[in-house]
Design a protein around this motif. Sequence first.
Motif, short mmCIF file in Angstrom:
data_model
loop_
_atom_site.label_atom_id
_atom_site.label_comp_id
_atom_site.label_asym_id
_atom_site.label_seq_id
_atom_site.Cartn_x
_atom_site.Cartn_y
_atom_site.Cartn_z
N ALA A 25 -0.30 13.33 -9.99
CA ALA A 25 0.88 15.35 -10.74
C ALA A 25 0.71 15.21 -12.31
O ALA A 25 0.92 16.31 -11.82
N ARG A 26 1.07 13.81 -12.83
CA ARG A 26 1.65 14.20 -13.76
C ARG A 26 0.20 14.18 -14.93
O ARG A 26 0.54 15.20 -15.13
N TYR A 27 -0.76 13.25 -14.33
CA TYR A 27 -2.75 14.00 -15.58
C TYR A 27 -3.24 14.56 -14.77
O TYR A 27 -4.10 15.44 -15.74
N MET A 28 -3.49 14.94 -13.90
CA MET A 28 -3.93 15.43 -12.92
C MET A 28 -3.41 16.86 -12.75
O MET A 28 -4.15 17.98 -12.40
N GLY A 29 -2.37 16.73 -12.14
CA GLY A 29 -1.46 18.35 -11.13
C GLY A 29 -1.26 18.43 -9.96
O GLY A 29 -1.98 17.93 -9.46
N GLU A 30 -0.05 19.37 -9.69
CA GLU A 30 0.04 18.82 -8.40
C GLU A 30 -0.90 19.47 -7.41
O GLU A 30 -0.90 18.73 -6.42
N ASP A 31 -1.74 20.14 -7.85
CA ASP A 31 -2.56 20.11 -6.93
C ASP A 31 -3.49 19.01 -6.39
O ASP A 31 -4.43 19.24 -5.21
N ARG A 32 -3.97 18.62 -7.42
CA ARG A 32 -5.03 16.96 -7.02
C ARG A 32 -4.22 15.61 -6.83
O ARG A 32 -4.63 14.32 -6.94
N ALA A 33 -2.83 16.25 -6.63
CA ALA A 33 -1.69 14.90 -6.48
C ALA A 33 -2.34 13.93 -5.54
O ALA A 33 -2.19 12.69 -5.98
N GLU A 34 -2.19 14.51 -4.02
CA GLU A 34 -2.45 13.84 -2.65
C GLU A 34 -3.69 13.24 -2.82
O GLU A 34 -3.78 12.09 -2.61
N GLU A 35 -5.21 14.19 -3.37
CA GLU A 35 -6.05 13.49 -3.60
C GLU A 35 -6.22 12.31 -4.53
O GLU A 35 -6.48 10.94 -3.77
N PHE A 36 -5.71 11.91 -5.53
CA PHE A 36 -5.55 10.47 -6.32
C PHE A 36 -4.62 9.78 -5.58
O PHE A 36 -5.00 9.03 -5.80
N GLY A 37 -3.05 9.88 -5.26
CA GLY A 37 -2.70 8.74 -4.20
C GLY A 37 -3.70 8.17 -3.36
O GLY A 37 -3.95 7.08 -3.34
N ALA A 38 -4.58 9.21 -2.12
CA ALA A 38 -4.93 8.78 -1.70
C ALA A 38 -6.23 7.66 -1.86
O ALA A 38 -6.81 6.82 -1.63
N ARG A 39 -6.68 7.91 -3.34
CA ARG A 39 -7.99 7.47 -3.91
C ARG A 39 -7.52 6.01 -3.94
O ARG A 39 -8.49 5.22 -3.95
N ASN A 40 -6.82 6.28 -4.66
CA ASN A 40 -6.18 4.59 -5.54
C ASN A 40 -5.03 3.99 -4.53
O ASN A 40 -4.71 2.90 -5.00
N GLY A 41 -4.64 4.34 -2.92
CA GLY A 41 -3.89 4.32 -2.42
C GLY A 41 -4.21 2.73 -1.08
O GLY A 41 -4.25 2.94 -0.63
N LEU A 61 0.64 -1.13 0.15
CA LEU A 61 -0.25 -0.27 -0.21
C LEU A 61 0.24 1.50 -0.04
O LEU A 61 0.07 2.58 -0.87
N ASP A 62 2.15 1.58 1.10
CA ASP A 62 2.75 2.27 0.65
C ASP A 62 3.36 3.14 -0.67
O ASP A 62 3.35 3.89 -1.12
N GLU A 63 4.26 1.45 -1.38
CA GLU A 63 4.06 2.25 -2.41
C GLU A 63 3.16 2.00 -3.65
O GLU A 63 3.17 3.29 -4.33
N ILE A 64 2.10 1.73 -3.08
CA ILE A 64 0.67 2.06 -4.53
C ILE A 64 0.36 3.70 -3.90
O ILE A 64 0.30 4.11 -5.18
N ARG A 65 -0.02 3.69 -2.56
CA ARG A 65 0.23 5.28 -2.62
C ARG A 65 0.75 6.18 -2.70
O ARG A 65 0.75 7.29 -3.95
N HIS A 66 2.37 5.89 -3.28
CA HIS A 66 3.53 6.94 -3.62
C HIS A 66 3.20 6.92 -5.30
O HIS A 66 3.67 8.17 -5.37
N TRP A 67 3.17 5.79 -5.50
CA TRP A 67 2.93 6.00 -7.33
C TRP A 67 2.25 6.51 -7.99
O TRP A 67 1.88 7.17 -8.15
N ALA A 68 0.30 6.01 -7.06
CA ALA A 68 -0.48 6.57 -7.30
C ALA A 68 -0.42 8.30 -7.52
O ALA A 68 -0.75 8.64 -8.10
N THR A 69 0.55 8.47 -6.44
CA THR A 69 0.67 10.18 -6.17
C THR A 69 1.59 10.60 -7.27
O THR A 69 0.74 11.98 -7.74
N ARG A 70 2.18 10.74 -7.68
CA ARG A 70 3.00 11.13 -8.60
C ARG A 70 2.80 10.88 -10.04
O ARG A 70 2.67 11.91 -10.73
N ILE A 71 1.29 9.80 -10.32
CA ILE A 71 1.11 9.64 -11.38
C ILE A 71 -0.41 10.41 -11.75
O ILE A 71 -0.99 11.12 -12.16
#
Length: 145
Positions: free
Chosen positions: A107-123, A95-105
């Motif tokens: 950031a790429r596709y939704m922008g830095e401001d939504r990266a954490e939200e995406f990471g939390a949703r997918n981690g 889960l830590d790896e999933i969350r880390h990379w989901a946040t990076r991904i």
Amino acid sequence: MGAMAEKMTDAQWRKFVSYGTRTGKLSTVRADGSPHVAPIWFVLDGDELVFNTGKNTVKGRNLTRDGRVALCVDDDRPPFSFVVVQGSARVSEDLDEIRHWATRIGARYMGEDRAEEFGARNGVPGELLVRVAIDRVLAERDVAD
């Protein structure tokens, strides 16, 4: 008529697949041997492609059973360029790896401001982190030039 398509260098294809919000079209192998294709968000990490998918999606089930993949990234505007990579995937439920990379991904596709939200949703449990070790690359630019 211009010159024929040119092969990309290593640096060029890496820059190409990482540019902007280009998606990848991922081909996996179904249980009956037929191909399945789905668009994905991904990032390049060294010599590996990294993405998330649900464990119970068609691609998640395919990858868990058979790691062989091909991924196409293309620019649909003239003069047209594309990269196709082939490789073998391995999946992780860390889960830590999933969350880390989901946040990076994210950031790429939704922008830095939504990266954490995406990471939390997918981690979360039920998601997979997929790493594709790249074996072969076919990269051509200016196909129609």
